[in-house]
Design an enzyme around this catalytic site. Structure first.
Site, mmCIF file in Angstrom:
data_model
loop_
_atom_site.group_PDB
_atom_site.id
_atom_site.type_symbol
_atom_site.label_atom_id
_atom_site.label_comp_id
_atom_site.label_asym_id
_atom_site.label_seq_id
_atom_site.Cartn_x
_atom_site.Cartn_y
_atom_site.Cartn_z
ATOM 1 C CB ALA A 112 -7.378 -5.130 -3.163
ATOM 2 N N PRO A 113 -5.737 -4.811 -5.992
ATOM 3 C CG PRO A 113 -5.778 -4.902 -8.331
ATOM 4 C CD PRO A 113 -5.597 -3.955 -7.182
ATOM 5 C CG ASN A 115 -1.011 -7.484 -10.434
ATOM 6 O OD1 ASN A 115 -1.263 -8.688 -10.487
ATOM 7 N ND2 ASN A 115 -1.444 -6.621 -11.337
ATOM 8 C CE LYS A 116 2.544 -1.636 -6.744
ATOM 9 N NZ LYS A 116 1.111 -1.383 -7.072
ATOM 10 C CG ASP A 134 -7.797 -3.079 -0.367
ATOM 11 O OD1 ASP A 134 -6.781 -2.681 -0.943
ATOM 12 O OD2 ASP A 134 -8.911 -2.528 -0.523
ATOM 13 C CG ASP A 181 0.791 0.577 -4.181
ATOM 14 O OD1 ASP A 181 1.315 1.589 -4.661
ATOM 15 O OD2 ASP A 181 0.058 -0.182 -4.841
ATOM 16 C CB CYS A 236 0.273 4.718 -9.948
ATOM 17 S SG CYS A 236 -1.426 4.592 -9.402
HETATM 18 N N1 SAM Z 1 -1.044 -2.586 -4.034
HETATM 19 C C1 SAM Z 1 -2.160 -2.861 -4.918
HETATM 20 C C2 SAM Z 1 -1.678 -3.698 -6.087
HETATM 21 O O1 SAM Z 1 -0.495 -3.656 -6.418
HETATM 22 O O2 SAM Z 1 -2.476 -4.424 -6.687
HETATM 23 C C3 SAM Z 1 -2.835 -1.591 -5.367
HETATM 24 C C4 SAM Z 1 -3.322 -0.769 -4.194
HETATM 25 S S1 SAM Z 1 -4.345 0.596 -4.643
HETATM 26 C C5 SAM Z 1 -3.210 1.770 -5.161
HETATM 27 C C6 SAM Z 1 -4.810 1.184 -3.058
HETATM 28 C C7 SAM Z 1 -5.724 0.266 -2.280
HETATM 29 O O3 SAM Z 1 -5.816 0.777 -0.943
HETATM 30 C C8 SAM Z 1 -7.165 0.186 -2.784
HETATM 31 O O4 SAM Z 1 -7.474 -1.149 -3.092
HETATM 32 C C9 SAM Z 1 -8.020 0.667 -1.590
HETATM 33 O O5 SAM Z 1 -9.207 -0.071 -1.436
HETATM 34 C C10 SAM Z 1 -7.074 0.418 -0.429
HETATM 35 N N2 SAM Z 1 -7.279 1.248 0.779
HETATM 36 C C11 SAM Z 1 -7.631 2.541 0.860
HETATM 37 N N3 SAM Z 1 -7.655 2.954 2.139
HETATM 38 C C12 SAM Z 1 -7.274 1.887 2.892
HETATM 39 C C13 SAM Z 1 -7.097 1.670 4.297
HETATM 40 N N4 SAM Z 1 -7.305 2.646 5.176
HETATM 41 N N5 SAM Z 1 -6.705 0.448 4.720
HETATM 42 C C14 SAM Z 1 -6.490 -0.561 3.829
HETATM 43 N N6 SAM Z 1 -6.651 -0.407 2.487
HETATM 44 C C15 SAM Z 1 -7.041 0.783 2.028
#
Ligand code: SAM
Length: 307
Positions: A112-113, A115-116, A134, A181, A236
């Site tokens: 989430a959110p 885009n990838k 997520d 990510d 990032c």
């Molecule tokens: N890849 C996403 C995009 O391009 O829109 C952005 C991802 S963001 C950097 C990291 C995400 O990892 C957050 O939405 C967070 O809620 C989620 N997250 C954190 N720990 C996690 C876990 N153990 N399992 C799954 N998701 C997790």
């Protein structure tokens, strides 16, 4: 030099969503609105010098349009209808480099959110299976809206901790591609860097340490999926601890079965030595947010381990 761009706002990027339209149609639409299309850029300097209602096609990533920094397309029909996705160039690297073929089974571990995820679906042409996870329900609900608007249909979205996913579950037995990510310090985000009062991108050492430990656990877990062939790890963050540090620690454990793959030789900014196979991105060098990408591939049976 692009590094002279330091301090300036990076250009605006719009990824053409090939699930809904084509690059040609988007360009025609914009031309009818008075924009001038300048073709494929041949240097980063050209992108930096853009002004007015002019745009290029990016020199590194196909299907990515580049506009002057001040352009805001959020209210534009093409964005509202999901024909273009407003996404920083660096954040388009992971799905482009993972490059799963149509029909493949793919995991987007921290999605989430989304885009990838939507970019991955476009690379797959909506054919195959895209398992997206997520932890955060609010971010997942934003993601559902985004995926609907983008015309993504090949996904299964789950509010689940990636670390508790069982790699031996038969549902994932055909997963050959993983995009990881995970949460990071976000120290590469241009807006964030401006807001910080002390040194740009400063993050307390303890926070970096705990993020890096989490990122390493995610990476080690991802490599347990039995059919995995290729993985992209991205952040990032500008911090070595979350980037090369995590990849190095992972390779210490897995170098017999996985190797680091050199990606996109034409990309000017590389991972810190000796991990120059990886990519880095930054406002000054690549006209993007600060970003890091590593690609791991499973070694073929009998392949020699490199040093
Ligand atoms: N890849 C996403 C995009 O391009 O829109 C952005 C991802 S963001 C950097 C990291 C995400 O990892 C957050 O939405 C967070 O809620 C989620 N997250 C954190 N720990 C996690 C876990 N153990 N399992 C799954 N998701 C997790």
């Amino acid at each position: 030099k692009a590094s002279q761009a330091q301090g300036k706002q990076p250009p605006r990027y719009a990824r053409v969503n090939t699930l809904k339209t084509s690059q040609e149609d988007v360009i025609d639409y914009l031309k009818r609105e008075g924009y001038t299309y300048l073709g494929r850029a041949s240097s980063l300097e050209e992108l930096q010098q853009l002004s007015g209602k002019r745009f290029y096609c990016d020199l590194h990533l196909p299907g990515l349009l580049v506009f002057p920094a001040k352009t805001d397309l959020h209210a534009h029909f093409l964005y509202q209808a999901g024909h273009i996705i407003l996404q920083d160039k660096a954040s388009c690297l992971p799905a482009f480099l993972l490059n799963p073929p149509a029909g493949a089974h793919v995991i987007d571990a921290c999605a989430a959110p989304g885009n990838k995820t939507s970019h991955l679906a476009a690379v797959l042409g909506n054919r195959g299976k895209l398992f997206a996870f997520d932890l955060d329900p609010k971010r997942l609900s934003t993601m559902s809206t985004l995926l609907l608007r983008a015309g993504v249909t090949c996904h299964e979205l789950a509010n689940q901790d990636f670390l508790t996913l069982n790699p031996e579950d038969p549902r994932y037995s055909q997963v050959e591609y993983i995009l990881l990510d995970p949460s990071c310090s976000g120290s590469g985000m241009v807006g964030r860097m401006d807001e910080l009062t002390d040194s740009p991108g400063s993050v307390p050492a303890q926070r970096l340490q705990s993020l890096a430990a989490f990122q390493l656990r995610c990476l080690n877990h991802a490599l347990c999926f039995p059919r995995l062939q290729r993985l992209i790890y991205s952040t990032c963050s500008v911090h070595e601890e979350e980037n090369e540090g995590v990849v190095r620690a992972c390779l210490r454990e897995h170098r017999r079965s996985f190797r680091l793959v050199p990606v996109l030789p034409s990309w000017p900014e590389r991972g810190q030595a000796p991990l120059t196979q990886c990519l880095r991105a930054s406002p000054g060098e690549t006209l993007t947010n600060g970003f890091f990408v590593a690609m791991l591939e499973r070694r073929s049976p009998g392949e020699q381990e490199d040093e």
